[in-house]
Enzyme design. Structure first.
Site, PDB file in Angstrom:
ATOM      1  CB  SER A  98     -47.971 -20.793 -37.340  1.00  0.00           C
ATOM      2  OG  SER A  98     -47.735 -19.452 -37.708  1.00  0.00           O
ATOM      3  CG  ASP A 223     -46.427 -20.622 -45.062  1.00  0.00           C
ATOM      4  OD1 ASP A 223     -46.930 -19.500 -44.888  1.00  0.00           O
ATOM      5  OD2 ASP A 223     -46.335 -21.486 -44.169  1.00  0.00           O
ATOM      6  CG  HIS A 251     -49.454 -20.172 -42.444  1.00  0.00           C
ATOM      7  ND1 HIS A 251     -48.123 -20.443 -42.198  1.00  0.00           N
ATOM      8  CD2 HIS A 251     -49.971 -19.751 -41.253  1.00  0.00           C
ATOM      9  CE1 HIS A 251     -47.845 -20.204 -40.924  1.00  0.00           C
ATOM     10  NE2 HIS A 251     -48.945 -19.787 -40.332  1.00  0.00           N
TER      11      HIS A 251
END
Length: 271
Positions: A98, A223, A251
């Site tokens: 991320s 995601d 995610h």
């Protein structure tokens, strides 16, 4: 073992160093708003196979110091360089999830891949977490502004809301509570300032083209934070890269398909 590394006067970063005698080193950069503990299910397994795993808590998060300033990608990538220099690391596989993936990308460009032999981007927030006129694949600017506003006015609720989109699979309340507690460990100002960085940071498009080392891109097709087209864009912009879709993940692919995640990571490092 855990220890602190000084990266500037008054700022020390916490590092969890698991199996320091391992033959191959992996440095993990966590995503917003967590800590190195997000990689718990890698730290449980990879050291058994001979890997040295170093989990770094970025400034403002986890057990690291919480200065009021220093939350742009340049400073955060410089922090990574301090850690690599202090520990004398080389031939490292750098793993970024991320926002940690965005920091990893900036590190590779800004520090010319120093000490890094392979790169792994998982659900990375690059080249842009938000939509732009020339990149229509990210979150809306308004959604990020809502996160910032929620951080300043009701951070627990903002974190609860984030937990609802973090996972694709049904993981149960205990796992969501665990993620919530990791988010609460962060400084509120660090949480907001990182989110604010997403709005104006556009240089990652150029940074991706500067990467030369072999790169593995792992991305969940479901995601809801960093949409799957971000992974596809990374694959197009990094010349020596491979994209592996995770068909049953959002995610949190390192948890939702942890067996596949760990296997793909091992295969990549060993080739």
């Amino acid at each position: 073992m855990g220890y602190y590394i000084n990266v500037e006067p008054g700022v020390n970063l916490y590092c969890e160093d698991i199996n320091p005698k391992g033959e191959k080193t992996i440095v993990f950069l966590h995503g917003w708003p967590g800590s190195h503990n997000l990689f718990e299910y890698q730290f449980n397994q990879l050291p058994k196979l001979g890997y040295r795993c170093i989990g770094l808590d970025q400034r403002g998060f986890g057990l690291s110091d919480r200065p009021f300033e220093g939350y742009d990608y340049n400073r955060l990538s410089d922090d990574v360089r301090f850690v690599i220099d202090t520990l004398g690391l080389n031939n490292v596989t750098l793993v970024g999830h991320s926002t940690g993936g965005a920091i990893a990308v900036r590190y590779m460009a800004r520090h010319r891949e120093y000490g890094i032999s392979k790169l792994v981007l998982c659900a990375a927030a690059a080249p842009s977490l938000i939509r732009r006129p020339y990149f229509p694949y990210g979150q809306t600017r308004e959604a990020v502004i809502d996160i910032i506003r929620g951080t300043y006015h009701n951070r627990p609720q903002m974190l609860r809301d984030f937990g609802t989109i973090f996972f694709y699979q049904e993981v149960g309340e205990p796992m969501k509570d665990w993620l919530f507690r990791l988010g609460l460990m962060a400084a509120s100002w660090a949480t907001a300032k990182i989110a604010n960085t997403w709005l104006d940071e556009e240089s990652l498009f150029f940074d991706l083209t500067a990467i030369n080392v072999p790169t593995l891109i792992l991305h969940g097709v479901h995601d809801a934070v960093c949409y799957f087209p971000l992974g596809q864009a990374q694959n197009e912009l990094i010349r020596n890269s491979t994209l592996v879709p995770f068909l049953n993940s959002g995610h949190a692919l390192f948890y939702e398909e942890q067996g596949k995640f760990n296997l793909e990571l091992r295969k990549f490092i060993e080739t």
